[in-house]
Design a protein around this motif. Structure first.
Motif, PDB file in Angstrom:
ATOM      1  N   PHE A 171     -16.897 -25.768  -2.472  1.00  0.00           N
ATOM      2  CA  PHE A 171     -15.810 -24.753  -1.585  1.00  0.00           C
ATOM      3  C   PHE A 171     -15.153 -23.759  -2.733  1.00  0.00           C
ATOM      4  O   PHE A 171     -15.277 -22.627  -2.650  1.00  0.00           O
ATOM      5  CB  PHE A 171     -14.822 -25.417  -0.954  1.00  0.00           C
ATOM      6  N   LEU A 172     -14.627 -24.332  -3.934  1.00  0.00           N
ATOM      7  CA  LEU A 172     -13.867 -23.455  -4.900  1.00  0.00           C
ATOM      8  C   LEU A 172     -15.213 -22.377  -5.713  1.00  0.00           C
ATOM      9  O   LEU A 172     -14.769 -21.328  -5.721  1.00  0.00           O
ATOM     10  CB  LEU A 172     -13.632 -24.407  -6.139  1.00  0.00           C
ATOM     11  N   LYS A 173     -16.412 -22.962  -5.731  1.00  0.00           N
ATOM     12  CA  LYS A 173     -17.406 -22.009  -6.251  1.00  0.00           C
ATOM     13  C   LYS A 173     -17.633 -21.023  -5.162  1.00  0.00           C
ATOM     14  O   LYS A 173     -17.695 -19.739  -5.630  1.00  0.00           O
ATOM     15  CB  LYS A 173     -18.697 -22.719  -6.350  1.00  0.00           C
ATOM     16  N   ASP A 174     -17.804 -21.255  -3.855  1.00  0.00           N
ATOM     17  CA  ASP A 174     -17.873 -20.223  -2.980  1.00  0.00           C
ATOM     18  C   ASP A 174     -16.988 -19.192  -2.945  1.00  0.00           C
ATOM     19  O   ASP A 174     -17.027 -18.111  -2.458  1.00  0.00           O
ATOM     20  CB  ASP A 174     -18.284 -21.042  -1.720  1.00  0.00           C
ATOM     21  N   SER A 175     -15.639 -19.570  -3.069  1.00  0.00           N
ATOM     22  CA  SER A 175     -14.617 -18.888  -3.038  1.00  0.00           C
ATOM     23  C   SER A 175     -14.349 -17.982  -4.312  1.00  0.00           C
ATOM     24  O   SER A 175     -13.092 -17.301  -4.269  1.00  0.00           O
ATOM     25  CB  SER A 175     -13.390 -19.708  -3.014  1.00  0.00           C
ATOM     26  N   GLY A 176     -15.266 -18.143  -5.351  1.00  0.00           N
ATOM     27  CA  GLY A 176     -14.819 -17.498  -6.713  1.00  0.00           C
ATOM     28  C   GLY A 176     -13.856 -18.137  -7.643  1.00  0.00           C
ATOM     29  O   GLY A 176     -13.698 -17.542  -8.669  1.00  0.00           O
ATOM     30  N   ILE A 177     -13.245 -19.193  -7.074  1.00  0.00           N
ATOM     31  CA  ILE A 177     -12.111 -19.955  -8.240  1.00  0.00           C
ATOM     32  C   ILE A 177     -12.931 -20.423  -9.271  1.00  0.00           C
ATOM     33  O   ILE A 177     -12.565 -20.395 -10.380  1.00  0.00           O
ATOM     34  CB  ILE A 177     -11.365 -20.830  -7.512  1.00  0.00           C
ATOM     35  N   LEU A 178     -14.018 -21.210  -9.080  1.00  0.00           N
ATOM     36  CA  LEU A 178     -14.976 -21.910  -9.812  1.00  0.00           C
ATOM     37  C   LEU A 178     -15.963 -21.042 -10.507  1.00  0.00           C
ATOM     38  O   LEU A 178     -16.708 -20.500  -9.692  1.00  0.00           O
ATOM     39  CB  LEU A 178     -15.366 -23.102  -9.147  1.00  0.00           C
ATOM     40  N   GLU A 179     -15.685 -20.596 -11.914  1.00  0.00           N
ATOM     41  CA  GLU A 179     -16.960 -19.891 -12.297  1.00  0.00           C
ATOM     42  C   GLU A 179     -17.963 -21.225 -13.018  1.00  0.00           C
ATOM     43  O   GLU A 179     -17.499 -22.136 -13.302  1.00  0.00           O
ATOM     44  CB  GLU A 179     -16.470 -18.955 -13.603  1.00  0.00           C
ATOM     45  N   GLY A 180     -19.143 -20.637 -13.244  1.00  0.00           N
ATOM     46  CA  GLY A 180     -19.930 -21.497 -14.150  1.00  0.00           C
ATOM     47  C   GLY A 180     -20.659 -22.569 -13.131  1.00  0.00           C
ATOM     48  O   GLY A 180     -20.676 -22.514 -11.996  1.00  0.00           O
ATOM     49  N   ASP A 181     -21.532 -23.488 -13.736  1.00  0.00           N
ATOM     50  CA  ASP A 181     -22.345 -24.468 -13.206  1.00  0.00           C
ATOM     51  C   ASP A 181     -21.316 -25.637 -12.372  1.00  0.00           C
ATOM     52  O   ASP A 181     -20.614 -26.300 -13.248  1.00  0.00           O
ATOM     53  CB  ASP A 181     -23.134 -25.180 -14.111  1.00  0.00           C
ATOM     54  N   VAL A 182     -21.358 -25.722 -11.335  1.00  0.00           N
ATOM     55  CA  VAL A 182     -20.619 -26.681 -10.468  1.00  0.00           C
ATOM     56  C   VAL A 182     -20.773 -28.222 -11.060  1.00  0.00           C
ATOM     57  O   VAL A 182     -20.199 -28.926 -11.140  1.00  0.00           O
ATOM     58  CB  VAL A 182     -20.659 -26.610  -8.959  1.00  0.00           C
ATOM     59  N   GLU A 183     -22.088 -28.487 -10.907  1.00  0.00           N
ATOM     60  CA  GLU A 183     -22.606 -29.875 -11.326  1.00  0.00           C
ATOM     61  C   GLU A 183     -22.084 -30.299 -12.894  1.00  0.00           C
ATOM     62  O   GLU A 183     -21.485 -31.237 -13.036  1.00  0.00           O
ATOM     63  CB  GLU A 183     -23.897 -30.046 -11.013  1.00  0.00           C
TER      64      GLU A 183
END
Ligand code: DON
Length: 305
Positions: A171-183
């Motif tokens: 969800f954070l990746k989708d919102s642009g808060i998390l940059e880079g590779d999620v795993e």
């Protein structure tokens, strides 16, 4: 003080039976719920221990303080707090509900899982190994334990079962808060949660914060005073999750808990305290550990308020 610490452990040990060990990370459920240990590190470096103060366990959420330190040192306050807030939530540590309701979708603070995953994504380094090595380097210096490392079984156990943390991270990746590779970010997050420590080491870590970021005995500076101040403030407002208000009244010192049963407390300009008691209350804090801290806070007049 030594005899008072021993008496407090003995007295609080009566409550271990009322708590439950965390089971949502299967490996943590193997802990002996009857254990209880405490340690105090004074600012001249004196270390007191009682009970199971040298039994190893994993940092879990206590690691969130140290990843925040590294992120603040890497990027500064402005960058970090553009992506994670400064407010307590009143919700459980792994709650999802407010992430979508609040706009922008930034986690309310770095002590809840969503916030700590966002912070984990900020740690500089070319690989997960390099990011972890940087965290371990800081923790090894602060604890004085050159062998501090990840408990591989606990790490794998969380990696295999962490569906809710994955949901938060995506969800954070989708919102642009998390940059880079999620795993990769999750992998780093699970590993730093699984760093193994003891109550005695937590006391030393707490003492560094109590001494505004310096080694209490040698005076060597590990982190800027400003970063230590921010960490201690979060420990007061969010360190015990949705029990932080009650803890501020009943104990009154900056503290951070983890679901393996650890609590690290920093009494400004006085001492660090480490506690280990894996039987948790319904908020995910060590049940007997909190009782123990209530007792010694009253006896030694530790409340900062
Ligand atoms: O992410 C998790 O759920 C765990 N690795 C850490 C949670 C935790 O320690 C919450 N503490 N009380």
């Amino acid at each position: 003080m030594q005899s008072q610490l021993e008496a407090a452990v003995e007295q609080a040990a009566r409550f271990t039976g009322e708590g439950k060990v965390a089971a949502y990370i299967p490996e943590l459920a193997k802990q002996d719920k009857n254990r209880l240990g405490a340690s105090v590190c004074l600012l001249d470096g004196t270390l007191l221990t009682a009970g199971d103060a040298h039994v190893p366990f994993t940092l879990q959420s206590i690691s969130k303080i140290f990843s925040l330190m590294v992120a603040l040192c890497d990027h500064g306050q402005r960058y970090v707090f553009e992506r994670v807030g400064k407010e307590p939530t009143g919700d459980p540590f792994n709650s999802i509900v407010k992430l979508e309701l609040i706009k922008p979708h930034k986690p309310l603070n770095p002590m809840i899982n969503a916030g700590a995953i966002a912070v984990a994504g900020m740690i500089a380094g070319a690989s997960v190994e390099e990011r972890l090595a940087r965290m371990l380097r800081l923790l090894r210096k602060m604890t004085g334990n050159p062998d501090l490392s990840v408990n591989e079984a606990v790490y794998r156990s969380e990696q295999e079962t962490a569906n809710r943390n994955r949901a938060l991270a995506y969800f954070l990746k989708d919102s642009g808060i998390l940059e880079g590779d999620v795993e990769e970010t999750l992998d780093f997050y699970f590993r730093h949660c699984a760093i193994e420590t003891t109550a005695a080491e937590l006391a030393r870590l707490g003492a560094v914060l109590a001494a505004d970021g310096c080694d209490p005995a040698s005076g060597e500076r590990f982190i800027p005073r400003e970063v230590a101040r921010i960490c201690k403030t979060f420990m007061v407002t969010c360190g015990m999750y949705n029990a932080s208000g009650a803890f501020a009244i009943d104990v009154g010192v900056p503290a951070k808990s983890g679901v393996a049963g650890g609590i690290m407390a920093a009494v400004p300009n006085r001492m660090g305290i480490g506690v280990y008691g894996p039987a948790l209350d319904d908020k995910g804090n060590s049940l007997a550990g909190v009782k123990l801290l209530e007792t010694i806070s009253t006896e030694w007049n530790l409340s900062i308020f």
